[in-house]
Design an enzyme around this catalytic site. Structure first.
Site, PDB file in Angstrom:
ATOM      1  N   LYS A 296       0.826  -1.212   0.000  1.00 51.92           N
ATOM      2  CA  LYS A 296       0.000   0.000   0.000  1.00 51.92           C
ATOM      3  C   LYS A 296       0.860   1.262   0.000  1.00 51.92           C
ATOM      4  CE  LYS A 296      -4.243  -1.695   2.167  1.00 51.92           C
ATOM      5  NZ  LYS A 296      -5.135  -1.597   3.326  1.00 51.92           N
TER       6      LYS A 296
ATOM      7  N   LYS B 263      -5.105 -11.499  -6.179  1.00 52.20           N
ATOM      8  CA  LYS B 263      -6.362 -11.675  -5.449  1.00 52.20           C
ATOM      9  C   LYS B 263      -7.382 -10.638  -5.910  1.00 52.20           C
ATOM     10  CE  LYS B 263      -5.393  -8.569  -1.665  1.00 52.20           C
ATOM     11  NZ  LYS B 263      -5.261  -8.232  -0.285  1.00 52.20           N
TER      12      LYS B 263
ATOM     13  N   LYS C  14     -10.526  -4.522  -4.073  1.00 52.92           N
ATOM     14  CA  LYS C  14     -11.085  -3.238  -4.462  1.00 52.92           C
ATOM     15  C   LYS C  14     -10.021  -2.345  -5.102  1.00 52.92           C
ATOM     16  CE  LYS C  14     -15.233  -1.716  -3.961  1.00 52.92           C
ATOM     17  NZ  LYS C  14     -16.456  -2.505  -3.886  1.00 52.92           N
TER      18      LYS C  14
HETATM   19  P1  TYM Z   1     -10.561  -6.099   4.693  1.00 53.95           P
HETATM   20  O1  TYM Z   1     -11.642  -5.125   5.008  1.00 53.95           O
HETATM   21  O2  TYM Z   1      -9.551  -5.730   3.673  1.00 53.95           O
HETATM   22  O3  TYM Z   1     -11.210  -7.457   4.214  1.00 53.95           O
HETATM   23  C1  TYM Z   1     -12.232  -8.118   4.943  1.00 53.95           C
HETATM   24  C2  TYM Z   1     -12.004  -9.624   4.865  1.00 53.95           C
HETATM   25  O4  TYM Z   1     -12.066 -10.080   3.509  1.00 53.95           O
HETATM   26  C3  TYM Z   1     -10.962 -10.904   3.238  1.00 53.95           C
HETATM   27  N1  TYM Z   1     -10.622 -10.824   1.806  1.00 53.95           N
HETATM   28  C4  TYM Z   1     -10.484 -11.885   0.992  1.00 53.95           C
HETATM   29  N2  TYM Z   1     -10.613 -13.206   1.207  1.00 53.95           N
HETATM   30  C5  TYM Z   1     -10.418 -14.028   0.158  1.00 53.95           C
HETATM   31  N3  TYM Z   1     -10.112 -13.601  -1.099  1.00 53.95           N
HETATM   32  C6  TYM Z   1      -9.988 -12.283  -1.361  1.00 53.95           C
HETATM   33  N4  TYM Z   1      -9.712 -11.873  -2.598  1.00 53.95           N
HETATM   34  C7  TYM Z   1     -10.172 -11.364  -0.287  1.00 53.95           C
HETATM   35  N5  TYM Z   1     -10.130 -10.007  -0.199  1.00 53.95           N
HETATM   36  C8  TYM Z   1     -10.405  -9.704   1.086  1.00 53.95           C
HETATM   37  C9  TYM Z   1      -9.846 -10.362   4.119  1.00 53.95           C
HETATM   38  O5  TYM Z   1      -8.829 -11.309   4.329  1.00 53.95           O
HETATM   39  C10 TYM Z   1     -10.615 -10.035   5.380  1.00 53.95           C
HETATM   40  O6  TYM Z   1     -10.730 -11.163   6.221  1.00 53.95           O
HETATM   41  N6  TYM Z   1      -7.207  -5.706   8.380  1.00 53.95           N
HETATM   42  C11 TYM Z   1      -8.517  -6.260   8.042  1.00 53.95           C
HETATM   43  C12 TYM Z   1      -9.614  -5.782   8.976  1.00 53.95           C
HETATM   44  C13 TYM Z   1      -9.350  -5.987  10.432  1.00 53.95           C
HETATM   45  C14 TYM Z   1      -9.381  -7.214  11.131  1.00 53.95           C
HETATM   46  C15 TYM Z   1      -9.146  -6.860  12.486  1.00 53.95           C
HETATM   47  C16 TYM Z   1      -9.550  -8.529  10.757  1.00 53.95           C
HETATM   48  C17 TYM Z   1      -9.118  -4.992  11.333  1.00 53.95           C
HETATM   49  N7  TYM Z   1      -9.003  -5.514  12.567  1.00 53.95           N
HETATM   50  C18 TYM Z   1      -9.091  -7.842  13.473  1.00 53.95           C
HETATM   51  C19 TYM Z   1      -9.483  -9.500  11.753  1.00 53.95           C
HETATM   52  C20 TYM Z   1      -9.253  -9.153  13.087  1.00 53.95           C
HETATM   53  C21 TYM Z   1      -8.883  -5.820   6.639  1.00 53.95           C
HETATM   54  O7  TYM Z   1      -8.421  -4.836   6.165  1.00 53.95           O
HETATM   55  O8  TYM Z   1      -9.824  -6.571   6.030  1.00 53.95           O
END
Ligand code: TYM
Length: 332
Positions: free
Chosen positions: A112, A195, A198
């Site tokens: 990022k 992957k 967005k």
């Molecule tokens: P975020 O908002 O980017 O994504 C939410 C969840 O979707 C999963 N994900 C995917 N899984 C499979 N294939 C894909 N192409 C794909 N794209 C996204 C992500 O792995 C995620 O589980 N840092 C985290 C949010 C967070 C969090 C936490 C998660 C903040 N605090 C504590 C767990 C525990 C995030 O940005 O997810």
């Protein structure tokens, strides 16, 4: 009951198929077997610039989508991260326990920040995974249901939890990632070497759950495959076809082997047409339910108020223990 905690960012508007299959679908399933805490991580969202009005709307939209996907506030604790100030409070302690080098190795930060350049990169983006550590440890979570891209953050959480426990005495549960092999990484429809995301996917490679189902169906029908004709699960040599098979298998509950047999002698067109139909049939009611939840702001906000109250009860207790262990003088 073992406890799970996870979070999703509100930034994106519509969730995409990767979010749903990689994470949210498991959140729904785990409600019955686990003591489940799920949140919309608005503190994480502001690590990149946000328009305040849009952020507020996106937060409610994220909650509405989680409810539409099947989260039930009677069976899980659903809340917004900023409603529970303990996240930021424990986050500071975690910042002081994490090495600069350790944080510098986080691949999501490297990706990022490389895209945004040093001038456009906030310190918050750098410490993003450390806030995530606090998110998880506050709830003494046993497991963290996420997609593969979050594995490194959960591993860091384990390291820091162990470090805290060693230095200050047993305080935190050391959490394990909960990542499904089949759907931990859903790939871009146009470029199955990356992957679905967005930020990185082209519009044609990304299936947004709230898009017109006809648009999503068209994207699936024009997914990139390969020059063979055999429908076979082989992620290394046939990433495009394998991705479509994974998605279809999960959404229909049919084993991949059975799908392979069923498509014997058929072309890629048949697979894509079927998947397009399955996805649009799933997405249409999802969209409608999301809109229903969104239309009733009062109920939605009441759900969040109750969720925050339940979450704070747990978080405040853990924070008090951690502050005490660190040596902070209790406020009288
Ligand atoms: P975020 O908002 O980017 O994504 C939410 C969840 O979707 C999963 N994900 C995917 N899984 C499979 N294939 C894909 N192409 C794909 N794209 C996204 C992500 O792995 C995620 O589980 N840092 C985290 C949010 C967070 C969090 C936490 C998660 C903040 N605090 C504590 C767990 C525990 C995030 O940005 O997810």
């Amino acid at each position: 009951r073992p406890r799970v905690l996870s979070g999703i960012q509100p930034t994106s508007g519509s969730f995409h198929l990767g979010n749903y299959l990689g994470a949210v679908r498991q959140w729904v399933a785990l409600q019955d077997s686990h003591d489940a805490f799920y949140m919309v991580v608005d503190l994480h969202a502001i690590t990149v610039p946000q328009d305040p009005k849009e952020l507020r709307a996106a937060t409610r939209l994220a909650v509405a989508q989680l409810l539409a996907a099947g989260l039930d506030p009677e069976r899980c604790t659903l809340f917004v991260q900023s409603h529970v100030p303990e996240h930021a409070q424990l986050g500071w302690v975690m910042n002081c326990l994490t090495g600069f080098g350790e944080a510098s190795r986080m691949t999501q930060f490297k990706d990022k920040s490389a895209k945004q350049g040093t001038a456009g990169t906030s310190v918050g983006l750098f410490t993003y995974p450390i806030l995530q550590i606090a998110d998880i440890l506050l709830y003494q979570a046993d497991q963290v249901p996420v997609g593969e891209d979050q594995r490194q953050h959960v591993e860091l959480t384990r390291d820091i939890a162990e470090r805290f426990n060693t230095r200050f005495g047993e305080t935190f549960t050391v959490p394990a990632p909960y990542i499904l092999k089949e759907t931990g990484k859903i790939y871009d429809l146009q470029d199955p070497s990356i992957k679905m995301s967005k930020s990185a996917s082209s519009p044609k490679g990304l299936v947004n759950l709230l898009d017109d189902p006809k648009v999503s169906a068209k994207k699936i029908r024009s997914a990139v495959t390969d020059t063979e004709t055999v429908i076979r699960f082989d992620p290394e040599h046939k990433p495009g076809v394998s991705n479509l098979l994974s998605i279809l298998s999960t959404l229909t509950g049919t084993k991949i082997g059975e799908l392979e047999q069923g498509y014997e002698g058929k072309g890629y067109g048949a697979l894509k047409t079927d998947l397009a139909e399955v996805v649009s049939e799933w997405a249409a009611p999802f969209r409608a339910r999301t809109q229903d939840f969104l239309d009733d702001t009062e109920t939605l906000d009441a759900i969040l108020a109750k969720g925050a109250e339940k979450a704070r009860a747990v978080a405040a207790e853990t924070l008090a223990q951690a502050y005490d262990k660190v040596g902070f003088l209790p406020a009288k």
